[in-house]
Design an enzyme around this catalytic site. Structure first.
Site, PDB file in Angstrom:
ATOM      1  N   TYR A   1      39.745  16.587  -2.218  1.00 45.64           N
ATOM      2  CA  TYR A   1      39.490  15.381  -3.024  1.00 45.64           C
ATOM      3  C   TYR A   1      40.227  15.475  -4.347  1.00 45.64           C
ATOM      4  CZ  TYR A   1      36.706  11.704  -5.326  1.00 45.64           C
ATOM      5  OH  TYR A   1      36.293  10.566  -5.988  1.00 45.64           O
TER       6      TYR A   1
ATOM      7  N   ARG B   1      49.874  33.359  -5.821  1.00 45.74           N
ATOM      8  CA  ARG B   1      48.969  33.816  -6.868  1.00 45.74           C
ATOM      9  C   ARG B   1      49.790  34.432  -8.001  1.00 45.74           C
ATOM     10  NH1 ARG B   1      46.783  38.115  -2.571  1.00 45.74           N
ATOM     11  NH2 ARG B   1      48.342  39.759  -2.807  1.00 45.74           N
TER      12      ARG B   1
ATOM     13  N   THR C   1       2.364 -13.748  11.052  1.00 44.28           N
ATOM     14  CA  THR C   1       3.207 -13.300  12.156  1.00 44.28           C
ATOM     15  C   THR C   1       3.760 -14.457  12.973  1.00 44.28           C
ATOM     16  OG1 THR C   1       1.180 -12.989  13.455  1.00 44.28           O
ATOM     17  CG2 THR C   1       2.110 -11.046  12.351  1.00 44.28           C
TER      18      THR C   1
ATOM     19  N   ARG D   1       0.822  -1.217   0.000  1.00 45.06           N
ATOM     20  CA  ARG D   1       0.000   0.000   0.000  1.00 45.06           C
ATOM     21  C   ARG D   1       0.857   1.268   0.000  1.00 45.06           C
ATOM     22  NH1 ARG D   1      -3.853  -0.677   4.934  1.00 45.06           N
ATOM     23  NH2 ARG D   1      -4.604   1.370   4.229  1.00 45.06           N
TER      24      ARG D   1
ATOM     25  N   ASP E   1       7.041  -1.430  11.579  1.00 44.52           N
ATOM     26  CA  ASP E   1       6.265  -0.324  11.014  1.00 44.52           C
ATOM     27  C   ASP E   1       5.390   0.360  12.062  1.00 44.52           C
ATOM     28  OD1 ASP E   1       4.374  -2.281  11.452  1.00 44.52           O
ATOM     29  OD2 ASP E   1       3.534  -2.238   9.422  1.00 44.52           O
TER      30      ASP E   1
ATOM     31  N   GLY F   1      -8.851  -6.247  15.849  1.00 42.85           N
ATOM     32  CA  GLY F   1      -9.159  -7.398  16.672  1.00 42.85           C
ATOM     33  C   GLY F   1      -9.495  -6.956  18.084  1.00 42.85           C
TER      34      GLY F   1
END
Length: 446
Positions: free
Chosen positions: A370, A423, A84, A18, A108, A141
């Site tokens: 990096y 620079r 279950t 669902r 859940d 239930g």
């Protein structure tokens, strides 16, 4: 926490069709972490001897996620989803030799509280079911309780009109003696309309053995299960509302509470100030007296007392800010330690760096960490001054009280107290600027 040994089983094998997603339901995020992370977190409050997660649909992804969230949790597979009871039966090899109480949670169902779980763990009955008084019992239930305890669980479709009038409903969460679990679970039958083995049938089997079953109740909100995207959104709203209320109650100032988003493990000290539109990802600690200004995003970081962050700053995993550090607008910090009193005003990236105390980092500074293959570290000593627009090409070290000239590209180590300028020399051509623009405009006009 309980004095009796406890093991926790978390059922996380369902597909969750669902949700309309290729992602297993228990991996959808709530409060910055997968749903199953909430069950794992509350389980650990009992200091259990074992935590066993039953995976099925998307088992590889679930196993990977659980390994990150709780490396000590064990994974078992339910290759066929047969109910279950069948899922819990898969955990018996992992629970072999365990003597104590087994609590069954659901991956859940994220809002089961610590007190509720402790009540289940400490209850004296052989089987304890978590129930709740439902405002609208609907198709839940029903729990049939008498003076002798819990008599049975009746599914809605099997209930008569009198039973359907009962407001006490079954959450599905259960606790029972490990020995009794091993004895009874092999006797479960799938002789029902769904052809599945139901954990709830253990109640009647236990009663038939002369064992006592009982009910622990909690607020209905704790039993909220997530089955759809709509329910997930509602759960997120509920989680954030609770987290904001808890922060305010604990002495945190939230300038505009409704715009601040918390993760499950966000930790903020009293007298901290959090501005509007701040987002906390997992793994954030903000000490007392720190201030996070509006529109910041923090994840996996630590902010010490007296530090200020933002506005519009991003702290990524591994960012460690010492006391009285200032991180300004449009600054990003990742896997870097900033010692006490460091100032990083604006428009800067610090990655894989160590910055000494009271150093000033000028605008536009970048640690070039990096090389396309590996990450490299930048080390800057105490009381240094890094000029605006400095590119620090790692690995590189700038010593204590050293200075870099604005616009420099620093590729070699700078000794303590030295000035480094890297620079190109400026060349000035008189009148050439005007002639160049005139030529360009003429070309465009043609």
């Amino acid at each position: 926490m309980t004095d009796n040994p406890v093991a926790v089983v978390i059922l996380a094998a369902g597909q969750g069709s669902r949700m309309q997603s290729d992602l297993p339901k228990v991996l959808h995020r709530l409060g910055g972490v997968p749903l199953v992370g909430h069950a794992l977190a509350v389980a650990r409050t009992l200091e259990p001897e074992q935590v066993v997660v039953v995976a099925g649909h998307g088992a590889e992804a679930v196993t990977k996620a659980v390994g990150k969230l709780d490396p000590e949790a064990r994974i078992v597979l339910q290759t066929e989803q047969l109910g279950t009871g069948h899922a819990v039966r898969q955990t018996l090899p992992e629970l072999e030799g365990f003597e104590g109480k087994v609590i069954v949670l659901y991956g859940d169902t994220p809002f089961i509280g610590e007190d509720t779980l402790a009540a289940l763990a400490s209850h004296h009955a052989d089987v304890v079911v978590l129930g709740f008084e439902a405002e609208d019992p609907g198709r839940y239930g029903r729990l049939v309780v008498t003076s002798r305890g819990l008599e049975k669980i009746v599914e809605y479709k099997d209930a008569d009109e009198a039973t359907r009038e009962i407001a006490l409903c079954n959450s599905g969460v259960m606790a029972l003696d490990a020995g009794l679990l091993r004895q009874l679970i092999v006797r479960l039958s799938n002789d029902n309309a769904s052809g599945e083995y139901y954990l709830t049938d253990l109640v009647e089997l236990a009663r038939a053995e002369g064992r006592r079953a009982d009910v622990v109740t909690c607020d209905e909100a704790e039993t909220l299960g997530i089955n759809t995207r709509t329910e997930l959104a509602a759960a997120e709203a509920a989680f954030q509302s609770r987290a904001r209320a808890a922060a305010l109650e604990n002495g945190v100032t939230l300038s505009d509470p409704g715009t601040v988003w918390f993760a499950l493990d966000t930790a903020i000290g009293r007298d901290a100030v959090i501005g509007q539109n701040v987002v906390f990802g997992p793994g954030v600690t903000v000490e007392s007296g720190a201030e996070i200004l509006p529109f910041c995003h923090l994840e996996g970081c630590h902010v010490s007392s007296g530090a200020t962050v933002g506005p519009f700053a991003r702290l990524r995993p591994g960012a460690e800010l010492g006391g009285d550090v200032h991180v300004g607008n449009f600054v990003e910090i990742k896997n870097s330690v900033l010692d006490e009193g460091v100032k990083v005003g604006h428009l800067t990236y610090l990655g894989d760096a160590q910055i000494g105390e009271h150093t000033n980092i000028g605008a536009g500074t970048v640690t070039c960490n990096y090389d396309g293959v590996s990450k490299h570290r930048t080390t800057i000593g105490a009381h240094a001054f890094i000029g605006s627009d400095t590119m620090l090409v790692a690995p590189v070290t700038v010593g204590a009280e050293a200075v870099t000239g604005s616009g420099s590209v620093i590729t070699e180590d700078v000794p303590d107290g030295a000035l480094a300028i890297g620079r190109a020399r400026q060349a000035t051509k008189p009148g050439l600027g005007v002639r160049l623009m005139q030529a360009l405009r003429a070309k465009k006009g043609k």
